[in-house]
Scaffold this motif. Structure first.
Motif, short mmCIF file in Angstrom:
data_model
loop_
_atom_site.label_atom_id
_atom_site.label_comp_id
_atom_site.label_asym_id
_atom_site.label_seq_id
_atom_site.Cartn_x
_atom_site.Cartn_y
_atom_site.Cartn_z
N ARG A 1 -37.63 8.89 15.52
CA ARG A 1 -37.12 7.47 15.23
C ARG A 1 -37.25 6.42 16.26
N GLU A 2 -37.05 5.27 15.94
CA GLU A 2 -36.81 4.60 17.20
C GLU A 2 -35.93 3.32 16.80
N TYR A 3 -35.07 3.09 17.83
CA TYR A 3 -33.84 2.22 17.71
C TYR A 3 -34.32 0.71 18.03
N PHE A 4 -33.78 -0.34 17.81
CA PHE A 4 -34.29 -1.42 18.13
C PHE A 4 -32.89 -2.58 17.86
N GLU A 5 -32.87 -3.50 18.89
CA GLU A 5 -32.00 -4.74 18.62
C GLU A 5 -32.55 -5.22 17.40
N SER A 6 -31.59 -5.83 16.64
CA SER A 6 -31.71 -6.91 15.35
C SER A 6 -30.88 -8.14 15.29
N GLU A 7 -31.55 -9.17 15.20
CA GLU A 7 -30.83 -10.21 15.15
C GLU A 7 -30.32 -10.32 13.78
N LYS A 8 -30.89 -9.73 12.75
CA LYS A 8 -30.19 -9.87 11.41
C LYS A 8 -28.90 -9.04 11.37
N VAL A 9 -29.23 -7.83 11.93
CA VAL A 9 -27.76 -6.81 12.12
C VAL A 9 -26.79 -7.39 12.97
N LYS A 10 -27.19 -8.15 14.04
CA LYS A 10 -25.87 -8.81 14.91
C LYS A 10 -25.40 -10.10 14.09
N GLY A 11 -26.07 -10.61 13.00
CA GLY A 11 -25.66 -11.61 12.15
C GLY A 11 -24.83 -11.08 10.80
N GLY A 12 -24.51 -9.85 10.73
CA GLY A 12 -23.86 -9.03 9.58
C GLY A 12 -24.78 -8.46 8.53
N GLU A 13 -26.15 -8.84 8.66
CA GLU A 13 -27.17 -8.67 7.44
C GLU A 13 -27.57 -6.86 7.93
N TYR A 14 -27.41 -6.39 7.07
CA TYR A 14 -28.10 -4.75 7.15
C TYR A 14 -29.08 -4.69 5.98
N THR A 15 -30.02 -3.68 6.65
CA THR A 15 -31.29 -3.59 5.99
C THR A 15 -31.11 -3.22 4.66
N TYR A 16 -29.92 -2.25 4.05
CA TYR A 16 -29.98 -1.93 2.63
C TYR A 16 -28.65 -2.33 2.12
N GLY A 17 -27.95 -3.22 2.63
CA GLY A 17 -26.92 -3.99 1.92
C GLY A 17 -25.98 -4.39 2.79
N GLY A 18 -24.83 -5.07 2.25
CA GLY A 18 -23.82 -5.67 3.05
C GLY A 18 -24.09 -7.05 3.24
#
Length: 176
Positions: free
Chosen positions: A159-176
């Motif tokens: 796997r790879e982990y990476f910074e995400s502007e969407k996640v920082k803004g509270g938007e998660y890939t599969y919900g939320g």
């Protein structure tokens, strides 16, 4: 089981591994039957939607509990290392030397693929939703992608982990 000098009970590693893998086997079977029930009742699209919602909520709940634990222990919640310091998986049941069978879930799930070929997608989906959501909800800044999964190929999951502007803004890939 043995009792040591401090009158504490100890368990042999082989028994511990066996017990963890038995529990994981039952979880893996439960996930398959949950998916099958939804698939049979509603078809692929609706089943996948419901599975995503359920696994997302499970992952979010886990991540929230791990965040709370980290905070109580005075830890940060920003990096993969922070996440791994409080992760709630019984890693003693995942044996790297067992190659493609190191993951007890994958070992069970692959047994269903011949009779239920549609389930391969759902098995892979579980890994993607749970792993992505837990790191996103734990760090509020990182996302994740699997680059190899033993459900399909290889002797380990990568796997790879990476910074995400969407996640920082509270938007998660599969919900939320």
């Amino acid at each position: 089981m043995d009792v040591n000098a401090n009158n504490e009970t100890t368990v042999k590693k082989s028994r511990e591994v066996d017990q963890i893998r038995k529990a994981a086997r039952q979880f893996a079977m439960q996930y398959f039957h949950f998916c099958k029930t939804l698939y049979d009742a509603f078809g692929r699209e609706k089943a996948k939607e419901l599975v995503q919602k359920t696994v997302y909520e499970l992952a979010y709940d886990r991540a929230h509990q791990m965040r709370e634990r980290a905070k109580k222990e005075g830890r940060k919640t920003e990096t993969v290392d922070d996440f791994m310091a409080v992760i709630d998986l019984p890693f003693d049941g995942w044996i790297p030397q067992w190659g493609e069978n190191h993951c007890p879930y994958a070992q069970v799930w692959r047994t269903y693929f011949d009779e239920y070929p549609w389930f391969r997608e759902f098995a892979l989906f579980y890994c993607d939703v749970i792993d992505t959501t837990t790191i996103e909800a734990f760090t509020h800044r990182l996302s994740h992608r699997l680059t190899q999964n033993v459900i399909n190929s290889g002797s380990c999951c990568m796997r790879e982990y990476f910074e995400s502007e969407k996640v920082k803004g509270g938007e998660y890939t599969y919900g939320g």
